[in-house]
Design a protein around this motif. Structure first.
Motif, short mmCIF file in Angstrom:
data_model
loop_
_atom_site.label_atom_id
_atom_site.label_comp_id
_atom_site.label_asym_id
_atom_site.label_seq_id
_atom_site.Cartn_x
_atom_site.Cartn_y
_atom_site.Cartn_z
N SER A 140 0.96 -0.67 0.04
CA SER A 140 0.24 -0.23 0.07
C SER A 140 0.79 1.43 0.06
CB SER A 140 -1.23 -0.04 0.91
OG SER A 140 -0.48 -0.35 1.88
N ASN A 187 1.86 1.47 -3.29
CA ASN A 187 0.62 1.64 -4.16
C ASN A 187 0.17 3.33 -4.34
OD1 ASN A 187 -1.96 1.89 -5.58
ND2 ASN A 187 -2.96 1.83 -4.11
N PRO A 215 0.53 -2.87 -8.07
CA PRO A 215 -0.30 -1.85 -7.84
C PRO A 215 -1.51 -1.49 -9.62
CG PRO A 215 0.67 -0.48 -7.13
CD PRO A 215 2.18 -1.68 -7.27
N CYS A 270 -4.44 -4.46 -4.03
CA CYS A 270 -3.89 -2.45 -4.75
C CYS A 270 -4.27 -2.96 -5.98
CB CYS A 270 -2.55 -2.25 -4.24
SG CYS A 270 -2.32 -2.03 -2.45
N ASN A 280 -7.49 -0.91 -7.59
CA ASN A 280 -7.16 0.59 -9.18
C ASN A 280 -7.60 -0.31 -9.95
OD1 ASN A 280 -5.73 1.86 -7.02
ND2 ASN A 280 -3.29 0.59 -7.47
#
Ligand code: SAM
Length: 219
Positions: free
Chosen positions: A21, A24, A60, A87, A91
């Motif tokens: 994360s 990302n 990601p 992730c 997205n």
């Protein structure tokens, strides 16, 4: 849909240990303008914009999303990290591409695809982390179709983007610049060329620009 079976962890995505994360967030806030440029470079380099594509080591999923936005490819966004794929799922859904991009948990060194089944393999910033690039290159060459292409390497699109991203990363990651210099060096390129030769890939070239380099295989 990706099933999360492991706890979120940290990994060395670029020298510094980061969670998926965190990576990302950096990709969304700092690297974001690079992906559309690299997607366009990949399409221009391969000379077609339809068919089945894999984004190998997608993280990601930003390159896969950018590529879907400018082409008609159906794309598998493949990564060995379930946290990265979680992730990517978010997205891809957010960008409205869940019908065109599928997330796949897999290792580029042991690809879950039939021989000669893929038109294009793109990959940005992942090859530097593959344990056995020669095995990965042999696998990638195995799965691309006759007429297939690859666009695999590392790059920031343009020298201006590279400079502005390096400046932004400097404040949070002192090793970033040095890692980028190593990854994009002629020595690294030669090391990967050696791996391509070991993998017996018969037709390839490396395409170098002022912001990175790319391995283009042809079959
Ligand atoms: N391509 C993305 C981008 O440009 O934003 C992510 C780049 S990130 C620096 C490197 C990614 O490669 C990570 O998501 C990591 O999990 C993935 N990776 C490393 N080795 C891999 C392998 N053998 N098979 C599949 N993915 C791999």
């Amino acid at each position: 849909m990706v099933l999360i079976v492991n706890k979120p962890g940290t990994n060395r995505w670029n020298g510094k240990k980061r969670s998926a994360s965190e990576f990302n967030e950096i990709a969304r806030k700092i690297f974001a303008p690079v992906y559309p440029v690299v997607a366009r470079q990949a399409v221009e380099c391969c000379g077609f914009d339809r068919g089945f594509c894999i984004d190998a080591g997608c993280g990601p999923g930003h390159l896969a999303i950018a590529l879907a936005g400018i082409s008609g490819f159906t794309i598998d966004a493949l990564d060995m990290s379930l946290d990265m794929l979680a992730c990517a799922e978010e997205n891809i859904r957010g960008a409205g591409f869940n019908g065109r991009i599928r997330t796949v948990h897999g290792d580029v060194q042991d690809l879950p695809y039939d021989d000669c089944s893929v038109d294009l393999v793109v990959s940005r910033g992942s090859v530097f982390f593959w344990n056995a690039p020669d095995r990965a290159f042999a696998e990638i060459y195995r799965v691309i179709k006759p007429g297939g292409r690859t666009f695999i390497g590392g790059g920031f699109g343009t020298p201006e983007l590279k400079a502005s991203i390096t400046a932004k990363m400097r404040s949070s990651d002192l090793s970033f610049e040095e890692n980028i210099r190593g990854n994009l060096s002629t020595e690294k390129e030669m090391e990967l060329v050696n791996c391509l030769e070991n993998a017996r890939v018969p037709d390839f070239e490396t395409v170098r620009d002022a912001a990175g380099f790319w391995i283009v295989m042809r079959k």
